[in-house]
Design a protein around this motif. Structure first.
Motif, PDB file in Angstrom:
ATOM      1  N   LEU A  36     -10.725 124.311   4.255  1.00 34.03           N
ATOM      2  CA  LEU A  36     -10.411 123.127   3.446  1.00 34.03           C
ATOM      3  C   LEU A  36      -8.995 122.645   3.720  1.00 34.03           C
ATOM      4  O   LEU A  36      -8.760 121.428   3.864  1.00 34.03           O
ATOM      5  CB  LEU A  36     -10.588 123.455   1.962  1.00 34.03           C
ATOM      6  N   GLN A  37      -8.041 123.540   3.804  1.00 33.79           N
ATOM      7  CA  GLN A  37      -6.668 123.140   4.077  1.00 33.79           C
ATOM      8  C   GLN A  37      -6.536 122.541   5.475  1.00 33.79           C
ATOM      9  O   GLN A  37      -5.779 121.583   5.684  1.00 33.79           O
ATOM     10  CB  GLN A  37      -5.737 124.350   3.921  1.00 33.79           C
ATOM     11  N   THR A  38      -7.289 123.075   6.425  1.00 31.09           N
ATOM     12  CA  THR A  38      -7.276 122.509   7.778  1.00 31.09           C
ATOM     13  C   THR A  38      -7.857 121.102   7.778  1.00 31.09           C
ATOM     14  O   THR A  38      -7.335 120.199   8.442  1.00 31.09           O
ATOM     15  CB  THR A  38      -8.070 123.410   8.744  1.00 31.09           C
ATOM     16  N   VAL A  39      -8.945 120.890   7.035  1.00 28.29           N
ATOM     17  CA  VAL A  39      -9.545 119.555   6.931  1.00 28.29           C
ATOM     18  C   VAL A  39      -8.556 118.570   6.316  1.00 28.29           C
ATOM     19  O   VAL A  39      -8.408 117.428   6.790  1.00 28.29           O
ATOM     20  CB  VAL A  39     -10.839 119.616   6.097  1.00 28.29           C
ATOM     21  N   LEU A  40      -7.856 118.978   5.275  1.00 34.11           N
ATOM     22  CA  LEU A  40      -6.896 118.087   4.620  1.00 34.11           C
ATOM     23  C   LEU A  40      -5.753 117.713   5.564  1.00 34.11           C
ATOM     24  O   LEU A  40      -5.337 116.547   5.610  1.00 34.11           O
ATOM     25  CB  LEU A  40      -6.350 118.753   3.353  1.00 34.11           C
ATOM     26  N   LEU A  41      -5.238 118.677   6.311  1.00 39.31           N
ATOM     27  CA  LEU A  41      -4.155 118.378   7.254  1.00 39.31           C
ATOM     28  C   LEU A  41      -4.649 117.506   8.406  1.00 39.31           C
ATOM     29  O   LEU A  41      -3.922 116.625   8.889  1.00 39.31           O
ATOM     30  CB  LEU A  41      -3.559 119.677   7.788  1.00 39.31           C
ATOM     31  N   THR A  42      -5.888 117.735   8.850  1.00 38.02           N
ATOM     32  CA  THR A  42      -6.459 116.887   9.900  1.00 38.02           C
ATOM     33  C   THR A  42      -6.615 115.460   9.404  1.00 38.02           C
ATOM     34  O   THR A  42      -6.294 114.492  10.128  1.00 38.02           O
ATOM     35  CB  THR A  42      -7.816 117.452  10.344  1.00 38.02           C
ATOM     36  N   ALA A  43      -7.101 115.303   8.176  1.00 36.08           N
ATOM     37  CA  ALA A  43      -7.248 113.959   7.606  1.00 36.08           C
ATOM     38  C   ALA A  43      -5.900 113.267   7.471  1.00 36.08           C
ATOM     39  O   ALA A  43      -5.767 112.060   7.745  1.00 36.08           O
ATOM     40  CB  ALA A  43      -7.945 114.055   6.249  1.00 36.08           C
ATOM     41  N   THR A  44      -4.884 114.015   7.071  1.00 39.99           N
ATOM     42  CA  THR A  44      -3.542 113.450   6.962  1.00 39.99           C
ATOM     43  C   THR A  44      -3.036 112.972   8.313  1.00 39.99           C
ATOM     44  O   THR A  44      -2.475 111.871   8.445  1.00 39.99           O
ATOM     45  CB  THR A  44      -2.574 114.501   6.384  1.00 39.99           C
ATOM     46  N   ALA A  45      -3.239 113.789   9.350  1.00 37.58           N
ATOM     47  CA  ALA A  45      -2.805 113.408  10.692  1.00 37.58           C
ATOM     48  C   ALA A  45      -3.537 112.159  11.175  1.00 37.58           C
ATOM     49  O   ALA A  45      -2.930 111.260  11.784  1.00 37.58           O
ATOM     50  CB  ALA A  45      -3.047 114.565  11.658  1.00 37.58           C
ATOM     51  N   LEU A  46      -4.817 112.063  10.898  1.00 38.39           N
ATOM     52  CA  LEU A  46      -5.598 110.905  11.334  1.00 38.39           C
ATOM     53  C   LEU A  46      -5.177 109.640  10.596  1.00 38.39           C
ATOM     54  O   LEU A  46      -5.054 108.557  11.197  1.00 38.39           O
ATOM     55  CB  LEU A  46      -7.087 111.183  11.117  1.00 38.39           C
ATOM     56  N   HIS A  63      -3.330 102.200  24.103  1.00 39.16           N
ATOM     57  CA  HIS A  63      -2.640 103.443  23.786  1.00 39.16           C
ATOM     58  C   HIS A  63      -2.900 103.861  22.335  1.00 39.16           C
ATOM     59  O   HIS A  63      -3.064 105.046  22.038  1.00 39.16           O
ATOM     60  CB  HIS A  63      -1.145 103.290  24.023  1.00 39.16           C
ATOM     61  N   TYR A  64      -2.924 102.861  21.457  1.00 39.45           N
ATOM     62  CA  TYR A  64      -3.174 103.140  20.039  1.00 39.45           C
ATOM     63  C   TYR A  64      -4.543 103.783  19.842  1.00 39.45           C
ATOM     64  O   TYR A  64      -4.704 104.782  19.146  1.00 39.45           O
ATOM     65  CB  TYR A  64      -3.047 101.840  19.254  1.00 39.45           C
ATOM     66  N   VAL A  65      -5.578 103.199  20.495  1.00 41.07           N
ATOM     67  CA  VAL A  65      -6.941 103.731  20.373  1.00 41.07           C
ATOM     68  C   VAL A  65      -7.014 105.130  20.983  1.00 41.07           C
ATOM     69  O   VAL A  65      -7.622 106.049  20.414  1.00 41.07           O
ATOM     70  CB  VAL A  65      -7.948 102.782  21.063  1.00 41.07           C
ATOM     71  N   ALA A  66      -6.355 105.313  22.135  1.00 37.76           N
ATOM     72  CA  ALA A  66      -6.429 106.601  22.816  1.00 37.76           C
ATOM     73  C   ALA A  66      -5.815 107.713  21.977  1.00 37.76           C
ATOM     74  O   ALA A  66      -6.396 108.793  21.821  1.00 37.76           O
ATOM     75  CB  ALA A  66      -5.716 106.502  24.171  1.00 37.76           C
ATOM     76  N   ARG A  67      -4.625 107.474  21.440  1.00 35.31           N
ATOM     77  CA  ARG A  67      -3.998 108.552  20.670  1.00 35.31           C
ATOM     78  C   ARG A  67      -4.710 108.792  19.341  1.00 35.31           C
ATOM     79  O   ARG A  67      -4.732 109.913  18.843  1.00 35.31           O
ATOM     80  CB  ARG A  67      -2.520 108.270  20.471  1.00 35.31           C
ATOM     81  N   THR A  68      -5.326 107.744  18.782  1.00 36.97           N
ATOM     82  CA  THR A  68      -6.118 107.959  17.561  1.00 36.97           C
ATOM     83  C   THR A  68      -7.314 108.855  17.849  1.00 36.97           C
ATOM     84  O   THR A  68      -7.648 109.761  17.081  1.00 36.97           O
ATOM     85  CB  THR A  68      -6.586 106.617  16.982  1.00 36.97           C
ATOM     86  N   LEU A  69      -7.969 108.599  19.007  1.00 36.80           N
ATOM     87  CA  LEU A  69      -9.098 109.441  19.395  1.00 36.80           C
ATOM     88  C   LEU A  69      -8.644 110.872  19.663  1.00 36.80           C
ATOM     89  O   LEU A  69      -9.350 111.833  19.325  1.00 36.80           O
ATOM     90  CB  LEU A  69      -9.775 108.861  20.643  1.00 36.80           C
ATOM     91  N   ILE A  70      -7.464 111.016  20.302  1.00 39.24           N
ATOM     92  CA  ILE A  70      -6.952 112.361  20.564  1.00 39.24           C
ATOM     93  C   ILE A  70      -6.739 113.119  19.262  1.00 39.24           C
ATOM     94  O   ILE A  70      -7.115 114.298  19.126  1.00 39.24           O
ATOM     95  CB  ILE A  70      -5.638 112.285  21.373  1.00 39.24           C
ATOM     96  N   VAL A  71      -6.134 112.463  18.269  1.00 36.95           N
ATOM     97  CA  VAL A  71      -5.896 113.109  16.977  1.00 36.95           C
ATOM     98  C   VAL A  71      -7.226 113.452  16.302  1.00 36.95           C
ATOM     99  O   VAL A  71      -7.386 114.547  15.735  1.00 36.95           O
ATOM    100  CB  VAL A  71      -5.034 112.219  16.078  1.00 36.95           C
TER     101      VAL A  71
END
Length: 333
Positions: A36-46, A63-71
């Motif tokens: 759950l904590q990993t999901v929350l941090l991933t959502a924050t990063a996205l 570049h914006y789309v690419a780095r969003t997909l990477i995250v």
């Protein structure tokens, strides 16, 4: 907070590798925190990656789309890793519980004509196993019991404790008497004992009208009748590993009597002044509660109220009460 700082830094053109930094939190969480904590941090990063155009980072749309997909992809991988680690921790916890039950099985409420109750506590944080050991088996003559304490704590002591129990289970049912059993235990444990290792043990055979005891350097048990009687052996005997010379003696036990066996964690419970739990009417009242289970609970309550110092030793308590037997011979202790 670190990810917010990274996003703001990127927005004001501080040269950072944004996707990698935004994923730093989820990567760490995947290895150290819950799913759950990993999901929350991933959502924050996205969310931060998606908000960068609002902050005016000036990145090209591609570049914006690419780095969003990477995250997003990196965050999903972190969540998958966190799920795998959580399953591994659950498997390890289950295996540990199975091992603990194999090493220190719960004593039966009755073994032959003897009623039993036990409590164990390990000094190692979060563990049930340690340097204490106990077991009870049925023999042709009646219930045979061992309680012991390995020198030291932690995994090394638990390993030696397991060796003692394994040996006891193999030979206890066929040993002709407790002295032979103690000598065989000492001989067979030799390869597992280091030069400074030793194990204190108390062996007991419950027989009609009494109990036979061998004490190899272990705390003396307590007989509970109309008062508390510490059953010191007629002569001392060294622990296993130190060339013991075991001696069997007999103690009278009526069906109304009880026998408390314990390891030194019990005697290490001290108050602020360093005094042991007094052997007074409060302890006698606790140990004569209507059932053995209630007696152990009352005893633990007394220990909790008495001890103001954190105990750093393992503790095992066993309370035994024989059934109805013919009167014991007149030469009993």
């Amino acid at each position: 907070m670190a990810e917010v700082f990274v996003a703001l830094a990127d927005a004001v053109y501080i040269p950072v590798l944004l996707p990698a930094l935004l994923l730093a939190g989820p990567v760490i969480a995947a290895h150290c925190l819950t799913v759950l904590q990993t999901v929350l941090l991933t959502a924050t990063a996205l969310v931060l990656a998606l908000l960068l155009p609002v902050l005016g980072d000036g990145a090209e749309p591609l570049h914006y789309v690419a780095r969003t997909l990477i995250v997003a992809v990196g965050g999903l991988l972190c969540v998958a890793v966190a799920q795998r680690h959580e399953r591994q921790r659950a498997d390890l916890s289950r295996i540990t519980r199975i091992a603990e039950r194999a090493m220190i099985p719960a004593l039966p409420a009755e073994l032959g004509s003897v009623r039993l109750a036990a409590h164990t506590r390990s000094a190692a944080h979060g563990a049930r196993i340690g340097g204490d050991l106990h077991e009870a088996i049925a023999t042709a003559a009646g219930a045979r019991l061992i309680i012991g304490d390995v020198k030291g704590h932690g995994l090394d002591a638990a390993h030696l404790s397991a060796a003692v129990l394994s040996t006891f289970r193999r030979i206890a049912a066929t040993a002709p008497d407790l002295a032979c059993l103690a000598r065989d235990l000492d001989a067979r444990l030799g390869p597992d004992l280091g030069p400074e290792d030793f194990v204190t043990v108390l062996l007991a055979d419950f027989v009609p009208g009494g109990v036979l005891l061998v004490n190899c350097g272990h705390p003396a048990p307590i007989r509970i009748d109309n008062r508390l009687r510490v059953l010191e052996p007629p002569r001392s005997c060294r622990p296993l590993g130190l060339s013991p010379d075991p001696y069997v003696w007999r103690v009278r036990l009526l069906p109304t009597d009880r026998l408390l066996l314990f390891t030194d964690g019990f005697t290490e419970a001290r108050d602020r002044s360093g005094a042991h739990l007094p052997f007074d009417e409060h302890l006698h009242t606790a140990l004569t509660a209507p059932t053995l289970g209630e007696a152990l609970r009352d005893l633990l309550d007394l220990l909790h109220d008495h001890a103001t110092r954190a105990c750093s030793d393992d503790m095992t308590l066993i309370l035994a009460q024989p059934g109805s037997h013919p009167p014991s011979p007149p030469h009993d202790h």
